[in-house]
Design a protein around this motif. Structure first.
Motif, PDB file in Angstrom:
ATOM      1  N   ARG A   1      -9.022  39.389 -23.648  1.00 48.39           N
ATOM      2  CA  ARG A   1      -8.558  38.947 -22.310  1.00 48.39           C
ATOM      3  C   ARG A   1      -9.728  39.043 -21.462  1.00 48.39           C
ATOM      4  NH1 ARG A   1      -5.000  43.310 -22.991  1.00 48.39           N
ATOM      5  NH2 ARG A   1      -6.250  44.740 -22.281  1.00 48.39           N
ATOM      6  N   ALA A   2     -10.856  39.595 -21.851  1.00 48.55           N
ATOM      7  CA  ALA A   2     -12.312  39.451 -21.419  1.00 48.55           C
ATOM      8  C   ALA A   2     -13.014  38.292 -21.681  1.00 48.55           C
ATOM      9  CB  ALA A   2     -12.963  40.679 -21.386  1.00 48.55           C
ATOM     10  N   LYS A   3     -12.364  37.703 -22.743  1.00 50.14           N
ATOM     11  CA  LYS A   3     -13.023  36.379 -23.408  1.00 50.14           C
ATOM     12  C   LYS A   3     -14.455  36.591 -24.023  1.00 50.14           C
ATOM     13  CE  LYS A   3     -10.609  32.877 -20.288  1.00 50.14           C
ATOM     14  NZ  LYS A   3      -9.261  33.502 -20.843  1.00 50.14           N
ATOM     15  N   ILE A   4     -14.427  37.982 -24.590  1.00 51.96           N
ATOM     16  CA  ILE A   4     -15.666  38.313 -25.422  1.00 51.96           C
ATOM     17  C   ILE A   4     -15.495  38.048 -26.917  1.00 51.96           C
ATOM     18  CG2 ILE A   4     -17.297  40.261 -26.037  1.00 51.96           C
ATOM     19  CD1 ILE A   4     -16.415  41.629 -23.284  1.00 51.96           C
ATOM     20  N   PRO A   5     -16.381  37.175 -27.145  1.00 47.84           N
ATOM     21  CA  PRO A   5     -16.221  36.593 -28.760  1.00 47.84           C
ATOM     22  C   PRO A   5     -16.726  38.078 -29.468  1.00 47.84           C
ATOM     23  CG  PRO A   5     -18.091  35.450 -27.655  1.00 47.84           C
ATOM     24  CD  PRO A   5     -17.519  36.259 -26.558  1.00 47.84           C
ATOM     25  N   TYR A   6     -15.835  38.251 -30.601  1.00 48.72           N
ATOM     26  CA  TYR A   6     -16.337  39.479 -31.677  1.00 48.72           C
ATOM     27  C   TYR A   6     -16.112  39.081 -32.961  1.00 48.72           C
ATOM     28  CZ  TYR A   6     -11.201  39.663 -32.312  1.00 48.72           C
ATOM     29  OH  TYR A   6     -10.000  39.423 -32.627  1.00 48.72           O
ATOM     30  N   ARG A   7     -16.743  39.715 -33.677  1.00 51.48           N
ATOM     31  CA  ARG A   7     -16.375  39.793 -35.066  1.00 51.48           C
ATOM     32  C   ARG A   7     -16.108  41.193 -35.765  1.00 51.48           C
ATOM     33  NH1 ARG A   7     -20.698  41.228 -38.225  1.00 51.48           N
ATOM     34  NH2 ARG A   7     -22.670  41.435 -37.151  1.00 51.48           N
ATOM     35  N   THR A   8     -15.150  41.316 -36.590  1.00 48.09           N
ATOM     36  CA  THR A   8     -14.917  42.501 -37.366  1.00 48.09           C
ATOM     37  C   THR A   8     -16.052  42.846 -38.301  1.00 48.09           C
ATOM     38  OG1 THR A   8     -12.704  42.410 -36.864  1.00 48.09           O
ATOM     39  CG2 THR A   8     -13.490  44.032 -38.677  1.00 48.09           C
ATOM     40  N   SER A   9     -16.969  43.560 -38.060  1.00 43.80           N
ATOM     41  CA  SER A   9     -18.200  43.789 -39.015  1.00 43.80           C
ATOM     42  C   SER A   9     -17.838  45.042 -39.842  1.00 43.80           C
ATOM     43  CB  SER A   9     -19.315  44.396 -38.429  1.00 43.80           C
ATOM     44  OG  SER A   9     -19.323  45.390 -37.561  1.00 43.80           O
ATOM     45  N   TYR A  10     -16.849  45.806 -39.784  1.00 44.63           N
ATOM     46  CA  TYR A  10     -16.230  46.787 -40.630  1.00 44.63           C
ATOM     47  C   TYR A  10     -14.863  47.352 -40.449  1.00 44.63           C
ATOM     48  CZ  TYR A  10     -16.823  51.444 -42.791  1.00 44.63           C
ATOM     49  OH  TYR A  10     -16.260  52.399 -43.721  1.00 44.63           O
ATOM     50  N   GLU A  11     -14.240  47.623 -41.187  1.00 46.14           N
ATOM     51  CA  GLU A  11     -12.808  48.177 -41.175  1.00 46.14           C
ATOM     52  C   GLU A  11     -12.501  49.100 -42.113  1.00 46.14           C
ATOM     53  OE1 GLU A  11      -8.558  46.353 -42.333  1.00 46.14           O
ATOM     54  OE2 GLU A  11      -9.452  44.968 -41.323  1.00 46.14           O
ATOM     55  N   SER A  12     -11.907  50.282 -41.778  1.00 50.88           N
ATOM     56  CA  SER A  12     -11.938  51.464 -42.179  1.00 50.88           C
ATOM     57  C   SER A  12     -10.687  52.300 -41.632  1.00 50.88           C
ATOM     58  CB  SER A  12     -12.955  52.180 -42.470  1.00 50.88           C
ATOM     59  OG  SER A  12     -12.659  53.605 -43.101  1.00 50.88           O
ATOM     60  N   PRO A  13      -9.789  52.992 -42.507  1.00 50.42           N
ATOM     61  CA  PRO A  13      -8.887  54.071 -41.861  1.00 50.42           C
ATOM     62  C   PRO A  13      -9.480  55.436 -41.309  1.00 50.42           C
ATOM     63  CG  PRO A  13      -8.664  54.066 -44.346  1.00 50.42           C
ATOM     64  CD  PRO A  13      -9.723  52.950 -43.776  1.00 50.42           C
ATOM     65  N   SER A  14     -11.149  55.430 -41.876  1.00 50.04           N
ATOM     66  CA  SER A  14     -11.897  56.675 -41.638  1.00 50.04           C
ATOM     67  C   SER A  14     -12.476  56.571 -40.286  1.00 50.04           C
ATOM     68  CB  SER A  14     -12.701  56.732 -42.921  1.00 50.04           C
ATOM     69  OG  SER A  14     -13.821  57.747 -42.669  1.00 50.04           O
ATOM     70  N   LEU A  15     -12.447  57.655 -39.553  1.00 51.14           N
ATOM     71  CA  LEU A  15     -13.290  57.789 -38.529  1.00 51.14           C
ATOM     72  C   LEU A  15     -14.658  58.117 -38.778  1.00 51.14           C
ATOM     73  CD1 LEU A  15     -13.336  58.397 -35.543  1.00 51.14           C
ATOM     74  CD2 LEU A  15     -12.819  60.806 -35.723  1.00 51.14           C
ATOM     75  N   MET A  16     -14.941  58.658 -39.769  1.00 49.20           N
ATOM     76  CA  MET A  16     -16.353  58.769 -40.193  1.00 49.20           C
ATOM     77  C   MET A  16     -17.069  57.699 -40.811  1.00 49.20           C
ATOM     78  SD  MET A  16     -16.833  61.908 -39.709  1.00 49.20           S
ATOM     79  CE  MET A  16     -18.264  62.358 -40.348  1.00 49.20           C
ATOM     80  N   GLY A  17     -16.428  56.799 -41.253  1.00 54.07           N
ATOM     81  CA  GLY A  17     -16.767  55.333 -41.615  1.00 54.07           C
ATOM     82  C   GLY A  17     -17.196  54.620 -40.239  1.00 54.07           C
ATOM     83  N   LEU A  18     -16.280  54.682 -39.087  1.00 54.29           N
ATOM     84  CA  LEU A  18     -16.431  53.892 -37.941  1.00 54.29           C
ATOM     85  C   LEU A  18     -17.927  54.651 -37.397  1.00 54.29           C
ATOM     86  CD1 LEU A  18     -13.033  53.566 -36.228  1.00 54.29           C
ATOM     87  CD2 LEU A  18     -14.456  52.150 -37.836  1.00 54.29           C
ATOM     88  N   PHE A  19     -17.981  55.811 -37.402  1.00 54.65           N
ATOM     89  CA  PHE A  19     -19.224  56.633 -36.905  1.00 54.65           C
ATOM     90  C   PHE A  19     -20.517  56.258 -37.524  1.00 54.65           C
ATOM     91  CE2 PHE A  19     -16.956  60.932 -36.031  1.00 54.65           C
ATOM     92  CZ  PHE A  19     -16.479  60.477 -34.632  1.00 54.65           C
ATOM     93  N   SER A  20     -20.409  56.028 -39.043  1.00 57.98           N
ATOM     94  CA  SER A  20     -21.700  55.515 -39.669  1.00 57.98           C
ATOM     95  C   SER A  20     -22.095  54.154 -39.238  1.00 57.98           C
ATOM     96  CB  SER A  20     -21.299  55.594 -41.115  1.00 57.98           C
ATOM     97  OG  SER A  20     -20.226  54.779 -41.527  1.00 57.98           O
ATOM     98  N   MET A  21     -21.278  53.283 -38.876  1.00 58.12           N
ATOM     99  CA  MET A  21     -21.437  51.874 -38.583  1.00 58.12           C
ATOM    100  C   MET A  21     -22.143  51.818 -37.039  1.00 58.12           C
ATOM    101  SD  MET A  21     -21.127  49.797 -40.829  1.00 58.12           S
ATOM    102  CE  MET A  21     -20.839  48.346 -40.251  1.00 58.12           C
ATOM    103  N   VAL A  22     -21.598  52.840 -36.263  1.00 62.49           N
ATOM    104  CA  VAL A  22     -22.069  53.011 -34.966  1.00 62.49           C
ATOM    105  C   VAL A  22     -23.493  53.578 -34.973  1.00 62.49           C
ATOM    106  CG1 VAL A  22     -21.906  53.912 -32.522  1.00 62.49           C
ATOM    107  CG2 VAL A  22     -19.750  52.890 -33.846  1.00 62.49           C
ATOM    108  N   GLU A  23     -23.564  54.728 -35.721  1.00 57.52           N
ATOM    109  CA  GLU A  23     -24.830  55.653 -35.857  1.00 57.52           C
ATOM    110  C   GLU A  23     -26.017  54.537 -36.433  1.00 57.52           C
ATOM    111  OE1 GLU A  23     -23.749  58.629 -38.217  1.00 57.52           O
ATOM    112  OE2 GLU A  23     -23.054  59.847 -36.734  1.00 57.52           O
ATOM    113  N   ALA A  24     -25.710  53.553 -37.249  1.00 55.75           N
ATOM    114  CA  ALA A  24     -26.626  52.735 -37.789  1.00 55.75           C
ATOM    115  C   ALA A  24     -26.989  51.667 -36.995  1.00 55.75           C
ATOM    116  CB  ALA A  24     -26.131  52.196 -39.144  1.00 55.75           C
ATOM    117  N   GLY A  25     -26.366  51.535 -35.711  1.00 49.93           N
ATOM    118  CA  GLY A  25     -26.613  50.423 -34.797  1.00 49.93           C
ATOM    119  C   GLY A  25     -25.961  49.087 -35.338  1.00 49.93           C
ATOM    120  N   LEU A  26     -24.949  49.164 -36.246  1.00 48.81           N
ATOM    121  CA  LEU A  26     -24.506  47.643 -36.778  1.00 48.81           C
ATOM    122  C   LEU A  26     -23.223  47.375 -36.018  1.00 48.81           C
ATOM    123  CD1 LEU A  26     -24.728  48.782 -40.466  1.00 48.81           C
ATOM    124  CD2 LEU A  26     -26.228  47.019 -39.096  1.00 48.81           C
TER     125      LEU A  26
END
Length: 168
Positions: free
Chosen positions: A86-111
């Protein structure tokens, strides 16, 4: 209820829904998903989570925006993608996981940035939003779903305890 055994299963809402319907799980705290009824607990605000302030990693400025998402079927995922589109922001899925901890690790690493329930964002991560060029995310509706076989005193008691605790 001293002779009652409790087993806790940590799965995405979309995976818990069929278990409730098939009477394999008595009670489930889930994000409301299509086809699953449940008693309203509360609405949970969603936010974008980014790397720690002062990390020098301003990943939210990249385009396409790298995002870490829960798996297909996740309401949070669908809401985040819809908000970006809706905001017309281009994005790419850099990581997909059912795990909240997995998402945290990508964010913490700045990825990547990740759309998370506000209550789940650790204090060391940055909450992002409009000032960072990211769209507002809709709230998630949290419900307590019950199987057909859960209509018995121990389940009624536990359900009431869950509703009381999570509504406050």
């Amino acid at each position: 209820y001293p002779k009652v055994e409790i087993q806790v299963i940590g799965l995405p809402s979309v995976a818990l829904a069929p278990l409730v319907k098939d009477n394999k799980v008595d009670l489930a705290c889930v994000t409301r998903v299509k086809g699953l009824n449940g008693e309203f607990i509360r609405c949970e605000p969603m936010v974008w989570a980014g790397p720690a302030a002062g990390s020098g990693k301003e990943i939210w400025k990249e385009r396409p925006l790298p995002v870490a998402l829960f798996g297909t079927g996740s309401v949070a995922r669908a809401n985040a993608i819809a908000a970006l589109e809706r905001a017309k922001i281009p994005y790419r899925t850099s990581y997909e996981s059912p795990s909240l901890m997995g998402l945290f690790s990508m964010v913490e690493a700045g990825l990547a940035v990740a759309p998370l329930a506000r209550c789940a964002v650790p204090a060391h991560l940055t909450t992002l939003g409009k000032p960072h060029g990211l769209p507002k995310l809709p709230e998630l509706e949290i419900v307590l779903a019950r199987s057909a076989r859960s209509k018995r005193p121990p389940c009624d008691f536990l359900a009431e305890q869950i509703l009381t605790e999570l509504r406050t």
